[in-house]
Write a protein that holds these residues in place. Structure first.
Motif, mmCIF file in Angstrom:
data_model
loop_
_atom_site.group_PDB
_atom_site.id
_atom_site.type_symbol
_atom_site.label_atom_id
_atom_site.label_comp_id
_atom_site.label_asym_id
_atom_site.label_seq_id
_atom_site.Cartn_x
_atom_site.Cartn_y
_atom_site.Cartn_z
ATOM 1 N N LEU A 153 10.957 20.200 -9.105
ATOM 2 C CA LEU A 153 12.409 20.915 -8.627
ATOM 3 C C LEU A 153 12.179 22.595 -7.729
ATOM 4 C CD1 LEU A 153 14.517 22.002 -10.630
ATOM 5 C CD2 LEU A 153 13.214 22.847 -12.338
ATOM 6 N N ILE A 154 11.387 22.751 -7.983
ATOM 7 C CA ILE A 154 11.271 24.138 -7.387
ATOM 8 C C ILE A 154 11.241 23.993 -4.973
ATOM 9 C CG2 ILE A 154 9.636 25.556 -6.138
ATOM 10 C CD1 ILE A 154 7.423 25.790 -8.215
ATOM 11 N N ALA A 155 11.025 22.667 -5.041
ATOM 12 C CA ALA A 155 11.789 22.045 -3.282
ATOM 13 C C ALA A 155 13.427 21.921 -4.020
ATOM 14 C CB ALA A 155 10.820 20.678 -3.646
ATOM 15 N N ARG A 156 13.434 20.692 -4.626
ATOM 16 C CA ARG A 156 15.298 21.467 -4.502
ATOM 17 C C ARG A 156 15.891 22.349 -4.196
ATOM 18 N NH1 ARG A 156 13.437 16.827 -8.181
ATOM 19 N NH2 ARG A 156 13.644 14.752 -7.451
ATOM 20 N N ASN A 157 15.076 23.112 -5.123
ATOM 21 C CA ASN A 157 15.874 24.611 -5.409
ATOM 22 C C ASN A 157 15.571 25.625 -4.414
ATOM 23 O OD1 ASN A 157 16.710 24.616 -8.201
ATOM 24 N ND2 ASN A 157 14.757 25.507 -8.728
ATOM 25 N N LEU A 158 15.088 24.503 -3.313
ATOM 26 C CA LEU A 158 14.270 25.605 -1.958
ATOM 27 C C LEU A 158 15.207 24.550 -0.913
ATOM 28 C CD1 LEU A 158 10.763 26.215 -1.645
ATOM 29 C CD2 LEU A 158 12.780 27.249 -2.080
ATOM 30 N N ASN A 159 16.077 23.696 -1.270
ATOM 31 C CA ASN A 159 16.550 23.022 -0.260
ATOM 32 C C ASN A 159 16.216 22.173 0.473
ATOM 33 O OD1 ASN A 159 19.149 23.182 -1.841
ATOM 34 N ND2 ASN A 159 19.286 25.489 -0.819
ATOM 35 N N GLN A 162 15.555 15.102 1.292
ATOM 36 C CA GLN A 162 13.785 14.307 0.690
ATOM 37 C C GLN A 162 13.009 14.202 1.957
ATOM 38 O OE1 GLN A 162 14.636 13.881 -2.500
ATOM 39 N NE2 GLN A 162 12.788 12.326 -2.354
ATOM 40 N N SER A 163 13.459 14.229 2.872
ATOM 41 C CA SER A 163 12.355 13.440 3.783
ATOM 42 C C SER A 163 11.266 14.199 4.139
ATOM 43 C CB SER A 163 12.868 13.631 5.306
ATOM 44 O OG SER A 163 11.802 13.389 6.005
ATOM 45 N N ASP A 164 11.600 16.029 3.946
ATOM 46 C CA ASP A 164 11.213 17.208 3.756
ATOM 47 C C ASP A 164 9.638 17.203 2.194
ATOM 48 O OD1 ASP A 164 10.942 18.114 6.656
ATOM 49 O OD2 ASP A 164 12.997 19.380 5.491
ATOM 50 N N ILE A 165 10.711 16.402 1.795
ATOM 51 C CA ILE A 165 9.824 16.291 0.032
ATOM 52 C C ILE A 165 9.020 15.695 0.133
ATOM 53 C CG2 ILE A 165 10.046 15.681 -1.792
ATOM 54 C CD1 ILE A 165 12.924 16.451 -2.577
ATOM 55 N N TYR A 166 8.728 14.242 0.503
ATOM 56 C CA TYR A 166 7.180 13.778 1.127
ATOM 57 C C TYR A 166 6.663 14.071 1.959
ATOM 58 C CZ TYR A 166 11.222 9.916 -1.231
ATOM 59 O OH TYR A 166 12.234 9.227 -1.622
ATOM 60 N N LYS A 167 6.807 14.448 2.603
ATOM 61 C CA LYS A 167 5.733 15.335 3.355
ATOM 62 C C LYS A 167 5.317 16.488 3.364
ATOM 63 C CE LYS A 167 3.745 14.745 7.549
ATOM 64 N NZ LYS A 167 2.738 14.012 8.179
ATOM 65 N N LYS A 168 5.402 17.137 3.058
ATOM 66 C CA LYS A 168 5.150 18.228 2.576
ATOM 67 C C LYS A 168 5.175 18.671 0.440
ATOM 68 C CE LYS A 168 7.566 20.794 5.861
ATOM 69 N NZ LYS A 168 9.076 21.553 6.478
ATOM 70 N N ILE A 169 5.710 17.822 0.139
ATOM 71 C CA ILE A 169 5.151 17.667 -0.851
ATOM 72 C C ILE A 169 4.749 16.679 -1.187
ATOM 73 C CG2 ILE A 169 6.328 18.120 -3.647
ATOM 74 C CD1 ILE A 169 7.013 20.721 -1.899
ATOM 75 N N TYR A 170 5.135 15.485 -1.729
ATOM 76 C CA TYR A 170 3.697 14.244 -2.189
ATOM 77 C C TYR A 170 2.564 14.668 -1.528
ATOM 78 C CZ TYR A 170 7.616 12.194 -5.315
ATOM 79 O OH TYR A 170 8.468 11.506 -6.294
#
Length: 252
Positions: A153-159, A162-170
């Motif tokens: 949720l925080i990652a999406r709020n920071l815009n 999806q590629s960055d979410i995989y690399k930086k969050i997951y």
């Protein structure tokens, strides 16, 4: 920190006590037996293994296979992390049936590799790499299912894309657990490579074990076990040190 220090002291005291009892019992009191060898005979056995069994070559081949396989696995995992995670997340239910391969005995795979590629060091390396990569991928797949919704949720709020979410969050969330898991993989790989070399019977520590067993060289078996225990402990210590230096955060 204090608890770790006390635990270390207790472990050291226990080891010294057991070693002292071993030396007194098997060097001076008990006769020659097939339970434990005399401490003085271990040194003689080491010289024998070094010269007659080519211990240096065995050390070079086995450790090279194990640590090159681990290094290649880590590099490939890091380089393709976001692609693997994307596959695991977006095709989770399609991948689940393939987890049945977790129950295939790795011993069987080792036998097949020896049948297909006898006396082949590159095949042994490939076997080790496939085992490490499969174990690490399976753990990464498990970790990808545990992602906390608040992080996403925080990652999406920071815009974030999806590629960055995989690399930086997951990936960042899974990394501490994955790095810790490599300590277990390290121990498992030593066991499996020794089994592979034992079956292959041409080189490495597994070959020396098989030769010593064939000749019923009782003392050599114990000497090899001590050498391998020290090597595995040293390798695990290096992996733990690197993990603590590079990965200083927790997913918890």
């Amino acid at each position: 920190m204090k608890e770790k220090k006390i635990l270390l002291q207790n472990s050291t005291t226990l080891f010294v006590t057991l070693f002292f009892v071993y030396v007194v019992l098997f060097e001076f009191i008990l006769p020659i037996n097939k339970v434990l060898p005399k401490p003085s005979s271990l040194y003689e056995s080491f010289i024998h293994i070094w010269s007659d069994y080519n211990l240096l070559f065995a050390f070079t081949t086995t450790t090279s296979v194990i640590y090159v396989a681990i290094a290649l696995s880590v590099l490939s995992l890091y380089a393709g992390a976001k692609y693997y995670i994307k596959l695991f997340v977006e095709m989770r239910y399609s991948i689940l049936p393939f987890q049945i391969f977790k129950f295939v005995p790795i011993f069987f795979i080792a036998v097949l590799f020896n049948l297909w590629f006898p006396n082949n060091l590159l095949a042994e390396l490939l076997f080790g790499l496939l085992v490490v990569t499969f174990l690490a991928m399976n753990r990464l797949f498990d970790e990808s299912k545990k992602m906390k919704e608040e992080y996403l949720l925080i990652a999406r709020n920071l815009n974030l894309s999806q590629s960055d979410i995989y690399k930086k969050i997951y990936w960042k969330s899974a990394l501490p657990t994955l790095a810790k898991y490599y300590e277990k993989v390290h121990l498992s790989l030593w066991t499996l490579i020794l089994i592979y070399e034992f079956i292959d019977n041409t080189h490495g520590f597994g070959f020396i074990f098989r030769t010593a067993l064939d000749y019923k060289d009782f003392t050599a078996l114990y000497t090899l076990a001590i050498i391998l225990s020290l090597l595995i402990w040293l390798g695990n210590s290096v992996i733990r040190f690197v993990n603590n230096r590079i990965i200083y955060w927790s997913a918890e």
